[in-house]
Design a protein around this motif. Structure first.
Motif, PDB file in Angstrom:
ATOM      1  N   THR A 268       0.815  -1.213   0.000  1.00 37.49           N
ATOM      2  CA  THR A 268       0.000   0.000   0.000  1.00 37.49           C
ATOM      3  C   THR A 268       0.853   1.270   0.000  1.00 37.49           C
TER       4      THR A 268
ATOM      5  N   SER B 145       2.245   1.422  -3.773  1.00 36.50           N
ATOM      6  CA  SER B 145       1.339   1.024  -4.854  1.00 36.50           C
ATOM      7  C   SER B 145       1.037   2.174  -5.815  1.00 36.50           C
TER       8      SER B 145
ATOM      9  N   SER C 217      -4.722  -3.664  -7.640  1.00 40.94           N
ATOM     10  CA  SER C 217      -5.094  -4.538  -6.530  1.00 40.94           C
ATOM     11  C   SER C 217      -4.907  -6.003  -6.899  1.00 40.94           C
TER      12      SER C 217
END
Length: 400
Positions: free
Chosen positions: A36, A39, A54
């Motif tokens: 995260t 990303s 994702s």
């Protein structure tokens, strides 16, 4: 190294194995499970939609648990040093491919390789470290498994610092390169204790798998292990949504899972000390009970003080479960095929990681709220604790 000296459990070599395990887990978790943090930079560099981005993380975690667990089963009779060296090489190849890849498919291959190599090292570390200890097994595993929590605390600021000064590819060269280096150092040191090498291992084949899967205690432990992680994967999937529904601000809720991880770092070390005194199975059962109680209370969490109490409770629960499950199952089902045993249980954990978020969404759609899903998961967690405790009872214990 002197094999005569190293043959003693709880030796200097034992602690070197544990220390390297700590470093490996810090870096592997810091690369894979801080997705995260980097990303957005990854998505910008490759022009990925949020859905595709994702899916990259889903591919990584699937490879980590399923491929890593499966490889753990397959390498039970193979010397560890070449396996560890190969994992380091695969990690390095993935970093190299990232430098030249420009497509979604290429990125999927890169992160699939990272997940596979990382999962392989995870299974090796958590199955090897307890084999080197007797008196201080709980302490050693507590220290080693603190690497998971430290990885998601230490590496995020490193990623941020690097990405402020360079691109995602260059950042991966630095962090991934450090990971490869530590894995290759581990390849020099890692081996099974001489006593176990002398004993040899039973064949890991279809007959071995059938024998275990027809053993009631083994199946009870396996199913229980999968279920007792239900609470953790629910929190990792939707803790922010649960808290904001209860009235906690999104800014505060966004920090919640990190607090669980932070508390678990201290709890992992402390649980190892408790386990050496009151027993590993009891310590793990208490930690699971705390997590289950937290799930029951969570639907009615509408104030920050109660939220923080629950986050600490979950952190303690995680700190008791994460470092102790592998020495428990290895001690109960035998160290001769430790990597295979841990590999089977890791694949079972993968099933929970996949099914819990799906089940959560289905129950949310039916009940229009979190109360039923959270109470259900709390019940499954308790059931898992009971099945695992029963299945891992010493062989001399009477059947219940």
């Amino acid at each position: 190294m002197n094999d005569e000296h190293d043959s003693a459990f709880d030796s200097v070599t034992s602690w070197i194995v544990a220390a390297l395990g700590l470093l490996v887990l810090v870096l592997v978790w810091g690369v894979i499970f801080t997705f995260t943090v980097y990303s957005q930079a990854l998505g910008d560099a490759f022009g990925l939609s949020s859905l595709r981005l994702s899916s990259i993380f889903s591919i990584t975690t699937a490879a980590f648990y399923i491929a890593g667990g499966t490889i753990g089963i397959l390498i039970a009779r193979v010397p560890l040093r070449p396996v560890v060296a190969t994992a380091g090489a695969v990690f390095g190849v993935a970093i190299g491919l990232l430098q030249i890849s420009s497509s979604y498919l290429g990125l999927a291959v890169v992160f699939g390789l990272l997940g596979t190599a990382g999962g392989t090292m995870f299974v090796i570390v958590i199955s090897l470290v307890p084999q080197w200890f007797e008196q201080y097994e709980g302490r050693a595993m507590g220290i080693t498994m603190a690497g998971n929590g430290l990885g998601i605390f230490v590496l995020p600021p490193v990623w941020v610092w690097l990405l402020e000064r360079t691109g995602i590819r260059e950042a991966f060269v630095v962090v991934g390169g450090a990971t490869v280096l530590v894995i290759l150092v581990a390849a020099v040191v890692y081996r099974r204790p001489p006593e176990l090498r002398a004993q040899g291992t039973a064949p890991v084949d279809v007959a071995w798998l059938r024998s275990n899967l027809t053993d009631g205690r083994f199946v009870s432990s396996l199913v229980g292990f999968a279920l007792l992680w239900s609470w953790y994967f629910l929190l990792s999937a939707d803790l922010v949504g649960i808290l904001t529904t209860g009235g906690i601000s999104r800014a505060v809720a966004a920090t919640a899972f990190g607090i669980v991880g932070g508390v678990s770092v201290v709890a992992r070390v402390a649980s190892g000390e408790f386990a050496d005194r009151i027993g590993m199975r009891v310590t793990l059962a208490v930690g699971t009970l705390l997590a289950a109680v937290g799930m029951v209370v969570l639907p009615w969490t509408g104030t920050e003080p109660l939220m923080y109490v629950l986050l600490v409770t979950f952190g303690i629960g995680l700190g008791a479960i994460a470092p102790l499950f592998s020495p428990i199952i290895i001690e109960r089902f035998g160290p001769a095929n430790a990597t295979a045993i841990v590999g089977v249980f890791t694949v079972a954990e993968a099933a929970t990681a996949f099914l819990v978020p799906i089940g959560l969404n289905l129950l949310l759609g039916v009940t229009n709220g979190y109360v039923v899903p959270l109470l259900t998961v709390g019940g499954l967690t308790l059931l898992g604790a009971g099945l695992f405790y029963r299945g891992t009872a010493p062989k001399t214990s009477p059947q219940l």
